[in-house]
Motif scaffolding. Structure first.
Motif, PDB file in Angstrom:
ATOM      1  N   MET A   1      -8.418  -4.525   5.938  1.00  0.00           N
ATOM      2  CA  MET A   1      -7.450  -3.952   4.773  1.00  0.00           C
ATOM      3  C   MET A   1      -5.734  -3.756   5.421  1.00  0.00           C
ATOM      4  SD  MET A   1      -7.414  -0.313   2.837  1.00  0.00           S
ATOM      5  CE  MET A   1      -9.416  -0.354   2.301  1.00  0.00           C
ATOM      6  N   SER A   2      -4.926  -4.268   4.668  1.00  0.00           N
ATOM      7  CA  SER A   2      -3.697  -3.909   5.086  1.00  0.00           C
ATOM      8  C   SER A   2      -2.762  -2.804   4.164  1.00  0.00           C
ATOM      9  CB  SER A   2      -2.981  -5.551   5.290  1.00  0.00           C
ATOM     10  OG  SER A   2      -2.279  -5.669   4.094  1.00  0.00           O
ATOM     11  N   ARG A   3      -1.734  -2.416   4.868  1.00  0.00           N
ATOM     12  CA  ARG A   3      -1.202  -1.416   4.197  1.00  0.00           C
ATOM     13  C   ARG A   3      -0.042  -1.974   3.710  1.00  0.00           C
ATOM     14  NH1 ARG A   3      -2.289   2.062   8.597  1.00  0.00           N
ATOM     15  NH2 ARG A   3      -0.225   1.610   9.375  1.00  0.00           N
TER      16      ARG A   3
ATOM     17  N   ALA B   1      -7.359  -6.715  -4.456  1.00  0.00           N
ATOM     18  CA  ALA B   1      -7.696  -7.451  -3.251  1.00  0.00           C
ATOM     19  C   ALA B   1      -8.093  -6.828  -2.057  1.00  0.00           C
ATOM     20  CB  ALA B   1      -6.553  -8.577  -3.236  1.00  0.00           C
ATOM     21  N   GLY B   2      -7.949  -5.506  -2.031  1.00  0.00           N
ATOM     22  CA  GLY B   2      -8.331  -4.655  -1.013  1.00  0.00           C
ATOM     23  C   GLY B   2      -7.380  -4.178  -0.140  1.00  0.00           C
ATOM     24  N   HIS B   3      -6.056  -4.351  -0.492  1.00  0.00           N
ATOM     25  CA  HIS B   3      -4.896  -3.617   0.145  1.00  0.00           C
ATOM     26  C   HIS B   3      -4.785  -2.147  -0.210  1.00  0.00           C
ATOM     27  CE1 HIS B   3      -3.542  -7.626   1.334  1.00  0.00           C
ATOM     28  NE2 HIS B   3      -3.551  -8.069   0.143  1.00  0.00           N
ATOM     29  N   GLU B   4      -4.283  -1.508   0.828  1.00  0.00           N
ATOM     30  CA  GLU B   4      -4.115  -0.103   0.699  1.00  0.00           C
ATOM     31  C   GLU B   4      -2.773   0.198   0.326  1.00  0.00           C
ATOM     32  OE1 GLU B   4      -5.228   2.277   4.143  1.00  0.00           O
ATOM     33  OE2 GLU B   4      -3.892   3.467   3.671  1.00  0.00           O
TER      34      GLU B   4
ATOM     35  N   ASP C   1      -0.064 -11.933  -3.829  1.00  0.00           N
ATOM     36  CA  ASP C   1      -0.875 -11.768  -2.880  1.00  0.00           C
ATOM     37  C   ASP C   1      -1.249 -12.930  -2.222  1.00  0.00           C
ATOM     38  OD1 ASP C   1      -3.491 -10.253  -1.978  1.00  0.00           O
ATOM     39  OD2 ASP C   1      -4.798 -11.486  -3.317  1.00  0.00           O
TER      40      ASP C   1
ATOM     41  N   LEU D   1      -2.953  -6.303  -5.835  1.00  0.00           N
ATOM     42  CA  LEU D   1      -3.130  -6.026  -4.401  1.00  0.00           C
ATOM     43  C   LEU D   1      -4.370  -4.945  -4.268  1.00  0.00           C
ATOM     44  CD1 LEU D   1       0.508  -5.950  -3.313  1.00  0.00           C
ATOM     45  CD2 LEU D   1      -0.741  -8.105  -3.506  1.00  0.00           C
ATOM     46  N   ALA D   2      -4.326  -4.061  -5.128  1.00  0.00           N
ATOM     47  CA  ALA D   2      -5.395  -2.973  -4.879  1.00  0.00           C
ATOM     48  C   ALA D   2      -6.650  -3.537  -4.985  1.00  0.00           C
ATOM     49  CB  ALA D   2      -5.279  -1.784  -5.677  1.00  0.00           C
TER      50      ALA D   2
ATOM     51  N   ASP E   1       2.200  -2.554   6.996  1.00  0.00           N
ATOM     52  CA  ASP E   1       2.033  -3.965   7.372  1.00  0.00           C
ATOM     53  C   ASP E   1       3.043  -4.849   6.771  1.00  0.00           C
ATOM     54  OD1 ASP E   1       0.049  -3.447   9.152  1.00  0.00           O
ATOM     55  OD2 ASP E   1      -1.124  -3.129   7.448  1.00  0.00           O
TER      56      ASP E   1
END
Ligand SMILES: NC(=O)c1ccc[n+]([C@@H]2O[C@H](COP(=O)([O-])OP(=O)(O)OC[C@H]3O[C@@H](n4cnc5c(N)ncnc54)[C@H](O)[C@@H]3O)[C@@H](O)[C@H]2O)c1
Length: 300
Positions: free
Chosen positions: A1-3, A24-27, A219, A21-22, A64
């Motif tokens: 997971m990327s910030r 897709a698993g991003h923080e 994304d 983006l959320a 990130d």
């Protein structure tokens, strides 16, 4: 997971970018002066015009990646000098703060208005569909601020390209999910009104993009930024035109100066090409107005 920090995450485009983006698993953290209920992100209230406040906000999150959407987004909403000053100052604040916080990727929203369509001095495209190689010719403070943004990014690639990836994208007229159901567009009218009066969309050659498709572009760029030339610019357009007929006919009738160039368009083809995004990022818009629009009286 990327910030990921999304500036302007509470806006018309930002809400969908944050949601994609959320999912897709991003923080995701949204930096915005505004707040929206239910956004799947941490929301930080900050005035990004203020470089120190911006630097502090970025230092606290240490993202990130950064997606910069915050801007005065409506051409003509401010006098030209003020529009240029605000939008470019936002770019400088975010660029400096992202660098200082150690971000590895920065993607910024430019605009197709950099092409110069609608110029009171007259405008004729060199060719259609427009692509990223077509010369820019902005005629107002908004479009000029976006050309400046693209140039600031090229400058940043030269200075910092060995440690950071940069990109810009030019989303076409953004349509958020509620606008398909009859909500007001950025220009105040509904999509049905825009289709019924083609002169409303003709000035921008009937361009559009669903905000969720634009989110999926973001994304895709975040996933592939290391594989594409640093500082690349992308048009982000639906594959068709927001016109109820053949695109060339609409352009011939409403934008006579572009009629000759429009002869190369076939059927409902868009006047803006996203072929670069498809070739380099594997991204293509999938939501077409003919499928998405719910007309008054219809149920969704
Ligand atoms: N909507 C379109 O059709 C379209 C087309 C091409 C490009 N763009 C670009 O895409 C981006 C997003 O556009 P949008 O339609 O979502 O605009 P929007 O006005 O809906 O959202 C912009 C967001 O930025 C925030 N913001 C503005 N100034 C700020 C500041 N000083 N500090 C913190 N937050 C601030 C606002 O509060 C708002 O939530 C903009 O850069 C715009 O120029 C939009």
């Amino acid at each position: 997971m990327s910030r990921v920090v999304v500036t302007g995450g509470a806006g018309r485009l930002g809400r969908s970018v944050v949601a994609v983006l959320a999912a897709a698993g991003h923080e995701v953290t949204s930096f915005d002066q505004g707040h929206v209920d239910g956004l799947p992100a941490t929301q930080v209230s900050v005035d990004l015009i203020d470089p120190q406040a911006t630097a502090d906000a970025f230092a606290a999150v240490r993202p990130d990646s950064v997606v910069h959407l915050a801007a005065i987004a409506v051409p003509g909403a401010l006098p030209d000098p003020e529009m240029f000053r605000v939008n470019t100052q936002l770019v400088w604040s975010v660029l400096e703060a992202a660098l200082a916080a150690g971000a590895e990727k920065l993607l910024l929203a430019s605009s197709p208005t950099v092409m110069g369509y609608g110029s009171p001095g007259g405008w004729e495209p060199k060719y259609l569909p427009l692509d990223e190689e077509h010369p820019t010719a902005p005629w107002n403070g908004y479009g000029t601020s976006k050309v400046a943004m693209e140039q600031i990014v090229q400058m940043a690639v030269r200075q910092h390209g060995s440690r950071m990836r940069f990109g810009t994208f030019r989303p076409c007229f953004v349509i958020s999910p509620e606008e398909w159901l009859g909500g007001p567009t950025q220009q105040g009218h509904t999509l049905e009104e825009r289709l019924a009066d083609p002169s409303l969309a003709a000035v921008s050659l009937f361009n559009y993009i669903d905000a969720r498709d634009a989110g999926e572009f973001v994304d895709a760029w975040l996933a592939r930024a290391n594989d594409v030339p640093n500082g690349s610019t992308f048009f982000v357009s639906a594959p068709d035109a927001l016109y109820d007929g053949e695109t060339a006919d609409g352009i011939r009738e409403h934008v006579p100066a572009a009629a000759r160039a429009a002869e190369r368009l076939t059927g409902t083809q868009a006047a803006f090409s996203s072929a670069r995004a498809e070739a380099l990022l594997g991204w293509r818009a999938s939501r077409l107005w003919r499928d998405c629009l719910v007309r008054a009286g219809e149920s969704s």
